[in-house]
Enzyme design. Sequence first.
Site, PDB file in Angstrom:
ATOM      1  N   ASP A  87       0.858  -1.186   0.000  1.00 59.24           N
ATOM      2  CA  ASP A  87       0.000   0.000   0.000  1.00 59.24           C
ATOM      3  C   ASP A  87       0.892   1.233   0.000  1.00 59.24           C
ATOM      4  OD1 ASP A  87      -2.445  -1.153   0.061  1.00 59.24           O
ATOM      5  OD2 ASP A  87      -2.683  -1.105   2.229  1.00 59.24           O
ATOM      6  N   ASP A 126      -4.606  -2.827   5.048  1.00 59.00           N
ATOM      7  CA  ASP A 126      -5.071  -2.283   6.326  1.00 59.00           C
ATOM      8  C   ASP A 126      -6.588  -2.315   6.463  1.00 59.00           C
ATOM      9  OD1 ASP A 126      -5.668  -0.317   4.516  1.00 59.00           O
ATOM     10  OD2 ASP A 126      -4.266   1.170   5.309  1.00 59.00           O
ATOM     11  N   ASP A 138      -9.259  -5.581   2.211  1.00 66.80           N
ATOM     12  CA  ASP A 138      -7.966  -6.169   1.833  1.00 66.80           C
ATOM     13  C   ASP A 138      -7.871  -7.628   2.261  1.00 66.80           C
ATOM     14  OD1 ASP A 138      -6.833  -3.919   0.629  1.00 66.80           O
ATOM     15  OD2 ASP A 138      -6.242  -3.078   2.550  1.00 66.80           O
TER      16      ASP A 138
END
Length: 1017
Positions: A456, A758, A762
Amino acid sequence: MESYLNENFGEVKNKNSSEEALQRWRKLCWLVKNRKRRFRFTANLSKRFEAEAIRRSNQEKFRVAVLVSQAALQFIHGLNLSSQYSVPAEVKAAGYKICADELGSIVEGRDVKKLKIHGGVEGITNKLNTSISNGISISEQLLNQRKEIYGINKFTESPVQGFLVFVWEALQDTTLMILAACAFVSLIVGIIVEGWPKGAHDGLGIVASILLVVFVTATSDYKQSLQFKDLDREKKKITVQVTRNGCRQKISIYDLLPGDIVHLSIGDQVPADGLFVAGFSLLINESSLTGESEPVNITAASPFLLSGTKVQDGTCKMLVTTVGMRTQWGKLLATLTEGGDDETPLQVKLNGVATIIGKIGLFFAVVTFAVLVQGLFSRKLQEGSQWIWSGDDAMEILEFFAIAVTIVVVAVPEGLPLAVTLSLAFAMKKMMNDKALVRNLAACETMGSATTICSDKTGTLTTNHMTVVKACICGKVKEVGGSKVSSNFFSDIPDSAVRILLQSIFNNTGGEVVKNKDDKIEVLGTPTETALLEFGLLLGGDFQLERNASNLVKVEPFNSLKKRMGVIIELPDGGFRAHCKGASEIILAACDKVIDSNGYVVPLDIESINDLKNTIEQFACEALRTLCLAYMETGTEFSAESPIPVTGYTCIGIVGIKDPVRPGVRESVAICRSAGIIVRMVTGDNITTAKAIARECGILTDNGIAIEGPEFREKNEEELHEIIPKLQVMARSSPMDKHTLVKHLRTTFEDVVAVTGDGTNDAPALHEADIGLAMGIAGTEVAKESADVIILDDNFSTIVTVAKWGRSVYINIQKFVQFQLTVNIVALIVNFTSACLTGNAPLTAVQLLWVNMIMDTLGALALATEPPNDDLMKRPPVGRKGNFISNVMWRNILGQSLYQFVIIWYLQTRGKTAFHLDGPDSDLILNTLIFNSFVFCQVFNEISSREMEKINVFEGILKNYVFVAVLTCTALFQVIIVEFLGTYVNTSSLSFQQWFASIFLGFLGMPIAASLKMIPV
């Protein structure tokens, strides 16, 4: 061997292995000396079946409860219900009007009738002496009283096993039991034949060796168990937001009490049983409790929330009613914990190696025993005394049997699979200090093989400390900085535009502005929400005033799929207004009007759209996250069941949020590149922002590809096959884009993939990846539960540290396997060939037990706990297809084994001549020389095994205190055994020259090992 291992033991994956695969390898490992010890760190499948049965029972129970509740609702509607419930005296004396059992039966049984009898959620709140707005009092006396009446939110854990339990389990070793029986018989026969104490020496020697092996093994196992217990404790640290004494605060879930008001949002775990008080669009996933994957919609009509379930969507306030072991989750968790973690692929592979070598050892042991006994028979035939058997002959046969059993002890390398656990426990403990919490053991070893990291951007590559630095309102771009914002900002922006902007910021948010325990203003929420709320406060806005001025009717929380958040508010004059915010280009596409420089709403023409798009592009080029805010009037009527409109909005403005790149990220990305690990950025941000940050981090190179999620989705298999190897940045990606990318990398390109995440969405990608890395600060509980490693500081540099530790674990275990297989091969061949050719074995049972301890527990401690060095990140990754026992290892094993065998065989056949040994003790001195040389061969081979390819094996040796301590203790104890314990261990004191020769022959193994490393393989 590798193909046999892959075929029979290769079905167990690093995670999500099938029950059949787990069962299969257990059946193949039939040659096990100590089942309790060998299978201690493997999954308890029977407990897992038990937990699954509880889930199925819960599913049926809750299904029936829902049906009963629905029937009861229809039946009791409009009836006046009377209660048969009487409050227990101790509850009444404490000032409460409902007991824990009654509360438990309401929520667990989803009993609408009982809930209505008690006055609904409001009635239960009053009976629990709490307040929906202020929560419970934090007076120490009242909290303790609440704990006494309702219990605490802790679950039954299996008690920590004491040291003596590990001693007892180490004694369960079948071969040690047989040797103990041999020692007992040896003691009896020896004392009868030779008297006390001379006749007891051999038996006592074996007993002492067994006890030494048992206590060293038990100490090592006990320390490991304590490390795992500490890590388990860390895994369970979860905090929740509660209101107590009118203040919002974070507390541990273990401090929750009935009456607490908990604030839940998307991705949270429900920390206790409770009742829904207020909230929007609340969907709960109850699969952890019932196995049912379909989410449940929670409303005021069906307000029951169960501990252990997950918030899939929405937000809410919850009243805690039941805690700890009174909840269904508490009962299930006890069984789930006993089920344990899956064994790792390396553990299973090394169990396979141990089984293969064990079978070979068993064969050699049987043949050795047969040859030795046949030799005795031949001798007695030659002497003509085959019918006359004495106690000495019985002792000799017993000694042969003990040697055969000890060959099995040495040959079945029980320590191999346990060395994995030892190394992993050591690495996990050290990684905790480096801000990485390992949830899944296998992740440690798998991370060492990682070839790709999909990271990310927000919070991992960047600091996650966001601030609004630019804003475009009414077509004017304004710098935002410090306290000067107010005067500069308002100079040429109409009041009406500022009012609508503040209304949008303070109502359309998942965050809150609250007073904390110190009576100071605190902004709560995600970093993006916090940045916007702080911007609103900077503009002079008042959060509570703005919220009280209108009524929230509907909220659709932000999620990474829609990339937007929307609310409907009821205005004081009775009209309704929708506010939405999100990804700039998505919200702008939903707008057909804009607020102009005079504060009037005008149609959005091509010129205005281009201006706004240019502003977005300009902000993005400066590496700013851009958000667009918009609103629309929805008339005088709106139903909470209706969806929030998706088009027809008026653009309020665009904000640019600064999120600086973390220090050290560029260096960490460069380390990954030199280690052969490709770093890819997968983000929901605008592609221009993503590219700017990726270049700053060193991820995006000149020949790399950056693509947007919607475009990626349109590609066919052939196109994906072409672009994925060059893909370095994916912007505006959805969770499914991330999942698709991971799946292709794993299956089509056979990469070993690590993925960071997070958010709740996901979870599928974290689950699909070889290693799922969740963020400890920004990550939701759902993401953390799906992950294998939690990055506690959300820092990309920590991920590189995890990769380094993963490589260290993998290589340490390879070093230990190389060392142990060398000892196995030499000990087997020496004893077998000696028995066959000379009729006796040079290494006695006690000596072999000492050698076994050097190569097993002590060897594992020395080699499996080597800390990582920077050179590890300068070699290519092992990847998915790398052989665990590599050609380099076979070269070192066979070369070193040959050298050691030649030395031992030379001493056995020419030793007496070489050392001028004669007289009655010559055989004993020679056997002592052989034993001593063999042990020092292992000591120096242990040093050589520190590096499998590098010639310099002394680099950093003094930094590894465990290694130095093990070597020192081994050498010292060897001196004590030879010089002072000869009576019990069948050794004789050696002269200085003999000691020098033994150590020198051992040391010669090091230049041999160094020259072997020059042979290319």
